[in-house]
Write an enzyme that holds these catalytic residues in place. Structure first.
Site, PDB file in Angstrom:
ATOM      1  N   CYS A 174      10.570 -21.457  40.853  1.00  0.00           N
ATOM      2  CA  CYS A 174      11.241 -20.611  39.803  1.00  0.00           C
ATOM      3  C   CYS A 174      12.826 -20.412  40.502  1.00  0.00           C
ATOM      4  O   CYS A 174      13.171 -21.124  41.559  1.00  0.00           O
ATOM      5  CB  CYS A 174      10.754 -19.313  39.316  1.00  0.00           C
ATOM      6  SG  CYS A 174      10.657 -18.120  40.485  1.00  0.00           S
ATOM      7  N   ARG A 175      13.369 -19.718  39.835  1.00  0.00           N
ATOM      8  CA  ARG A 175      14.882 -19.457  40.542  1.00  0.00           C
ATOM      9  C   ARG A 175      14.872 -18.938  41.879  1.00  0.00           C
ATOM     10  O   ARG A 175      15.471 -19.322  42.859  1.00  0.00           O
ATOM     11  CB  ARG A 175      15.892 -18.604  39.506  1.00  0.00           C
ATOM     12  CG  ARG A 175      17.135 -18.443  40.135  1.00  0.00           C
ATOM     13  CD  ARG A 175      18.030 -17.581  39.262  1.00  0.00           C
ATOM     14  NE  ARG A 175      19.335 -17.330  39.659  1.00  0.00           N
ATOM     15  CZ  ARG A 175      19.467 -16.276  40.772  1.00  0.00           C
ATOM     16  NH1 ARG A 175      18.741 -15.431  41.086  1.00  0.00           N
ATOM     17  NH2 ARG A 175      20.788 -16.234  41.222  1.00  0.00           N
TER      18      ARG A 175
END
Length: 208
Positions: free
Chosen positions: A85-86
């Site tokens: 994810c980020r």
């Protein structure tokens, strides 16, 4: 199960519990991706974030889709899987969800796409949109600011700002974010999102 030496030193121990993520730093992942036994990469960010920038070869499986269909996905994931994810928070949630199905070959990219980019990892880039965490900061900050300003006229509105502050503190403690989950459902973030069928077809095609 892979014994790739690029895996985090503690990963062998950590894999004994399918509900505990095995951490990979960006350099370890880069080395593993160059090996013959490269893992599957599942990017659990929103479709808009994925389009903005993603690691080459990764599949977009937004966290809400993964949460709803984790059992179907589990049957198509019989090799090592790295969740991305980020920053790593949503990937850790995804690891917990897939781990609950009995899937033990799971890893989380430490620091997410942000750390990958800082480490010089390649990215495929598309139309630029705001990352979900940035959207949360904008919305939460806007509500707090509005609540404070409005409370000069209506004092009770200060509690709106207090509620947002409490929510953000709770999100930090639990490593989850209700506001982020709500924002991820907006059309802005869901546009051109993958369907379960398209994800499963992609996973099946690579397996063959």
């Amino acid at each position: 199960m892979s014994t790739n030496p690029s895996v985090h030193p503690d990963s062998t121990t950590m894999r004994t519990s399918p509900r505990t993520p095995a951490a990979l730093d960006p350099q370890a992942l880069k080395e593993w991706m160059a090996a013959d036994d490269r893992p599957r990469l599942l990017d659990v960010r929103t479709p808009a974030e994925f389009t903005t920038a993603h690691i080459p070869g990764s599949y977009n499986v937004p966290l809400p889709l993964l949460r709803e269909h984790r059992d179907e996905l589990r049957t198509h994931l019989d090799e090592d899987v790295v969740l991305v994810c980020r920053s790593g928070a949503r990937a850790t949630q995804a690891e917990m969800l897939l781990g609950a199905t009995g899937l033990a070959n799971l890893h989380v990219l430490t620091g997410g796409v942000s750390a990958w980019e800082v480490a010089g990892g390649p990215l495929n880039r598309g139309a630029q949109t705001w990352e979900l965490e940035r959207q949360v900061r904008l919305v939460a900050g806007g509500i707090v600011l509005t609540g404070v300003l409005a409370s000069t006229k209506v004092p009770a509105l200060k509690w709106v700002s207090a509620a947002i502050g409490a929510g953000l503190a709770g999100a930090a403690v639990t490593n989850s974010c209700a506001m982020g989950k709500a924002l991820s459902m907006l059309p802005y973030n869901r546009r051109t999102g993958p369907s379960l069928d398209s994800v499963l077809r992609g996973l099946g095609a690579e397996a063959t």
